[in-house]
Scaffold this motif. Structure first.
Motif, PDB file in Angstrom:
ATOM      1  N   GLY A   1       2.423  -0.452   3.762  1.00  0.00           N
ATOM      2  CA  GLY A   1       1.248   0.545   3.719  1.00  0.00           C
ATOM      3  C   GLY A   1       0.157   0.309   2.691  1.00  0.00           C
TER       4      GLY A   1
ATOM      5  N   PHE B   1      -7.754  -4.164   9.094  1.00  0.00           N
ATOM      6  CA  PHE B   1      -7.677  -2.793   8.456  1.00  0.00           C
ATOM      7  C   PHE B   1      -8.767  -2.225   8.242  1.00  0.00           C
ATOM      8  CE2 PHE B   1      -3.514  -4.381   6.262  1.00  0.00           C
ATOM      9  CZ  PHE B   1      -2.722  -4.011   7.415  1.00  0.00           C
TER      10      PHE B   1
ATOM     11  N   ASN C   1       3.134  -2.680   9.622  1.00  0.00           N
ATOM     12  CA  ASN C   1       3.813  -3.194   8.587  1.00  0.00           C
ATOM     13  C   ASN C   1       4.759  -4.510   9.240  1.00  0.00           C
ATOM     14  OD1 ASN C   1       3.487  -1.161   6.786  1.00  0.00           O
ATOM     15  ND2 ASN C   1       4.710   0.344   8.029  1.00  0.00           N
TER      16      ASN C   1
ATOM     17  N   ALA D   1      -2.682  -1.927   3.423  1.00  0.00           N
ATOM     18  CA  ALA D   1      -3.423  -1.468   4.431  1.00  0.00           C
ATOM     19  C   ALA D   1      -4.605  -0.731   3.542  1.00  0.00           C
ATOM     20  CB  ALA D   1      -3.030  -0.391   5.210  1.00  0.00           C
ATOM     21  N   LYS D   2      -4.236   0.255   2.502  1.00  0.00           N
ATOM     22  CA  LYS D   2      -5.211   0.575   1.771  1.00  0.00           C
ATOM     23  C   LYS D   2      -5.904  -0.207   1.220  1.00  0.00           C
ATOM     24  CE  LYS D   2      -3.857   5.587   1.358  1.00  0.00           C
ATOM     25  NZ  LYS D   2      -2.903   6.163   1.370  1.00  0.00           N
TER      26      LYS D   2
ATOM     27  N   ARG E   1      -2.872   0.413  11.918  1.00  0.00           N
ATOM     28  CA  ARG E   1      -2.159  -0.250  10.589  1.00  0.00           C
ATOM     29  C   ARG E   1      -0.928  -0.810  11.369  1.00  0.00           C
ATOM     30  NH1 ARG E   1      -6.313   0.317   8.931  1.00  0.00           N
ATOM     31  NH2 ARG E   1      -6.978   1.687   7.228  1.00  0.00           N
TER      32      ARG E   1
END
Ligand code: UVW
Length: 329
Positions: free
Chosen positions: A79, A105, A113, A82-83, A111
């Motif tokens: 996660g 992304f 994992n 992603a950001k 999104r």
């Protein structure tokens, strides 16, 4: 203490080479017939499922031997990626993993994992394939030891048993309750064939051709208390090979690290039961299985038989495989 002559004489009695043909790589799994599999499915009466695998991760039991490590679980996308990568990826690295991920992304809500695991195939709940152990330069059914190469096992690899499932009638022999032990069997007292018979009789169960026998020693419960993979234990005496042979057992699994007792019982050998089972009989061994919940249920309802479903991973040429077996009652 038995001698190597005793060992070789038992090996002659239990050897199954040629019994199912010169090309056979299934060994005692041949005892599991279609009728046997259908009958095992009939043992499911309540829909109760018992996973028999231990955790695959850093809390595992490895450490006693330097050549085996606990499974290493690594996140390859998470996660935070992603950001951060959506924002910085393209600026940092073009034509890179970071650049590729940032393109997934950026400018959209999708999104994901990803992860991977790195582990010896023998690190946790496992089947030993027939190519795992051998002696005198020959594997099960006389295949040459050099057929196991740096590219994998050309004979008796775990992939060779794929067609069998592996599924059959499972039978739990709870030696902990039989011996009246607290948590686990005291070290230094190998389980004898007579005890296997007496334990089965006391549980009101008969061992039948094609059964997969699960032997509970309580070692895994002890491990969860002590967290020491080198914790001493008791296992099957090497002479139990004859019991397994005479009962036409398809495979045997235990809740300890080697199934058999660490005290060899044969002067000048290490793991004689491994050699007899895997190489002479063609009988697979399961190690590091967890029988706690299953054993509690069997003690409660007095039913020690169930459908066992225990397929290995289809790793071509592997000499063993991790798995999460299940018992269904
Ligand atoms: C060996 O036999 C070396 O290992 P395991 O107990 O995993 O079968």
């Amino acid at each position: 203490m038995a001698t190597l002559t005793d060992f070789h004489s038992l090996a002659e009695r239990v050897r199954n080479w040629g019994r199912w043909g010169a090309d056979d790589e299934l060994g005692t799994l041949n005892f599991i017939t279609p009728a046997k599999i259908a009958a095992a499915a009939g043992l499911v009466r309540h829909g109760k499922v018992f996973p028999l695998g231990i955790d695959f991760g850093s809390s595992g039991p490895q450490g006693a031997f330097q050549f085996r490590q606990n499974p290493l679980h690594v996140m390859t996308v998470d996660g935070g990626d992603a950001k951060t990568l959506a924002e910085y990826g393209p600026k940092w690295l073009r034509n890179s993993v970071a650049g590729e991920l940032s393109s997934f992304f950026a400018d959209n809500p999708f999104r994901f994992n990803d992860d991977m695991i790195i582990m010896p195939l023998q690190a946790a709940t496992q089947w030993d394939a027939l190519s795992h152990v051998y002696y005198a330069d020959q594997l099960y059914n006389g295949f040459p030891a050099e057929s196991v190469t740096s590219q994998g096992a050309f004979h008796c690899g775990i992939d060779k048993v794929d067609g069998k499932g592996i599924t059959s009638r499972g039978v739990l022999l709870d030696l902990v309750r039989y011996r009246g032990a607290d948590t686990y069997l005291a070290p230094g007292a190998p389980i004898t064939a007579d005890e296997l018979d007496e334990c089965a009789a006391r549980q009101g169960i008969t061992i039948e051709s094609g059964d997969i026998v699960l032997v509970r020693t309580g070692w895994w419960d002890r491990y969860l208390e002590a967290r020491d993979g080198a914790e001493p234990y008791s296992g099957l005496d090497w002479t139990c090979a004859l019991w397994l042979h005479e009962h036409e057992v398809a495979a045997v699994a235990a809740d300890n690290l080697m199934v058999e007792d660490p005290a060899s019982g044969v002067d000048g050998t290490f793991l004689p039961l491994h050699m007899l089972c895997l190489r002479d009989m063609g009988l697979m061994l399961g190690e590091y299985w967890d029988f706690s919940a299953l054993a509690a249920d069997c003690a409660a309802d007095g039913v020690y038989e169930f459908q066992l479903v225990a397929p290995p991973l289809r790793v071509i040429g592997a000499v063993g495989s991790p798995l999460n077996p299940i018992a269904i009652k």
